[in-house]
Design an enzyme around this catalytic site. Structure first.
Site: not given
Ligand code: TRH
Length: 384
Positions: A22, A281
């Site tokens: 989010d 996402e």
């Molecule tokens: O963290 P998420 O599982 O987020 C989820 C989804 O967005 C889902 O659709 C939503 O409904 C739910 O949350 C509540 O996975 P996502 O979307 O990939 O977000 C992870 C964020 O973290 C992304 O911006 C990348 C970032 N990230 C880093 O900055 N550093 C890291 O080392 C990693 C692994 C990720």
């Protein structure tokens, strides 16, 4: 002309449901609107601790702060304190997050009313095109519009910063830069030379079975896992706490724990690896811009609704091979047959060169849809 008085303002409201997606999406969009479009962005977010994890500059104890030129407001139940003059030209609620009633009342007072958008979640399902940009009349003559990201030109497109693909190309064409990036996390030259996989998934992913297949496989592999991801599987493999810097090698597989990487550097990890496991996402979209083979762990929903979304994506994604689809369905526990992970992995590995080529075609198709921030601003102009 006074730039300040003509600068468009935008308020983006984000409630962190869980994890980092989010705030990850909202922060990416906020930064891009400010940096590339000169918009005065205020990002309202209710969970500064999650925000700090992806953006270490954020202070968790400040009600109001600037990060870069974006204004960050801690959203903690404020209501009834807003005047029409406080309301931005464009107001975005992320994922139907119910912005404060007092703010909505001030929106109704404002002349002209702001453009009000509900930015929805990403799905490849066909119904999205029919719902994208639909108006939803609200009380007090306000109108809210649904804005859907998506994979076709009848949707809002995907988030993509200008210059990202050029940055990726420069990074990937310079092995020394790539090696230096990995070295800062303790990745050894032998690991750098091996097949590299990044792993970001939900805790229920069948990572133990996959680790076993990799361990017993022929080719040397390195799995890079940010701290906090697949903790049980990683700890079992390591035989100790899965803290940044920990690593172990068993058979053909090395597992190495990285620190959780600031969002702006996470792309580089995807660019440096040969295969990326992503989830949710935002990382899912970044993997598409990385142009490398990837496996998606979709955010789980009740009644296995997410399996429908997963299948919709696998059918739309033009780089899907039968083996990638089979592997992905098993990774998400959506397959009909019980998994033989050694066989699944061998088939996926054999397809990777082909998938990598098709992934670039997919990227060209996505580029033709325009990027989400531009599409959103264009849309806001049409309904103003
Ligand atoms: O963290 P998420 O599982 O987020 C989820 C989804 O967005 C889902 O659709 C939503 O409904 C739910 O949350 C509540 O996975 P996502 O979307 O990939 O977000 C992870 C964020 O973290 C992304 O911006 C990348 C970032 N990230 C880093 O900055 N550093 C890291 O080392 C990693 C692994 C990720």
């Amino acid at each position: 002309m006074n730039h300040r008085t003509t600068q468009t303002s935008l308020a983006l409201f984000c409630k962190v449901v869980d994890n980092y997606g989010d705030i990850g999406i909202c922060w990416r969009l906020a930064r891009q609107l400010e940096q590339e479009h000169g918009i005065a962005v205020t990002l309202w977010v209710d969970d500064l601790a999650s925000f700090q994890r992806i953006c270490p500059q954020v202070a968790v104890d400040r009600e109001l702060q600037q990060v870069g030129a974006v204004t960050i407001r801690h959203w903690s139940g404020q209501d009834g304190v807003f005047a029409a003059a406080d309301v931005a030209d464009i107001v975005i609620e992320f994922f139907a997050c119910d912005i404060p009633p007092g703010y909505i009342a001030a929106m109704a007072e404002r002349v002209p009313h702001p453009v009000w958008l509900n930015l929805e979640g990403l799905s490849a399902e066909a119904w999205v095109e029919g719902c994208h940009a639909l108006p939803s009349p609200q009380s007090r003559s306000l109108t809210k519009y649904f804005f859907f990201p998506g994979f076709t030109n009848k949707t809002g497109g995907l988030l993509l910063e200008s210059g990202l693909l050029q940055q990726r190309q420069a990074f990937q064409q310079d092995p020394a830069v790539m090696a230096a990036f990995l070295r800062q996390f303790g990745v050894t030259p032998a690991e750098t030379a091996s097949l590299k996989v990044s792993l970001f998934c939900y805790p229920q992913a069948p990572a133990p079975a996959l680790f076993e297949a990799w361990q017993n496989g022929g080719a040397a592999m390195t799995c890079l896992v940010p701290e906090g991801v697949a903790v049980d599987a990683v700890e079992t493999f390591l035989g100790r706490a899965a803290l940044a810097g920990a690593s172990a090698t068993r058979g053909a597989l090395t597992v190495r724990v990285l620190p959780f990487i600031p969002q702006q550097d996470y792309d580089k990890l995807l660019w440096a690896c040969d295969l990326n496991f992503v989830r949710g996402e935002d990382s899912f979209v970044r993997a598409q811009w990385a142009g490398k083979p990837f496996v998606w762990h979709i955010y789980p929903q009740d009644e296995d609704l997410h399996h429908v979304k997963l299948n919709a994506f696998l059918q739309s994604y033009t780089a899907t091979t039968e083996n990638l689809a089979e592997f992905s369905l098993n990774w998400n526990e959506a397959a009909k047959k019980t998994a033989d992970w050694a066989a699944l992995w061998a088939s996926l590995a054999a397809d990777m060169p082909k998938i990598a080529i098709m992934a670039m075609d997919w990227q060209r198709q996505m580029l033709a849809n325009g990027d989400l921030a531009c599409n959103l601003l264009k849309f806001a102009k049409t309904v103003r």
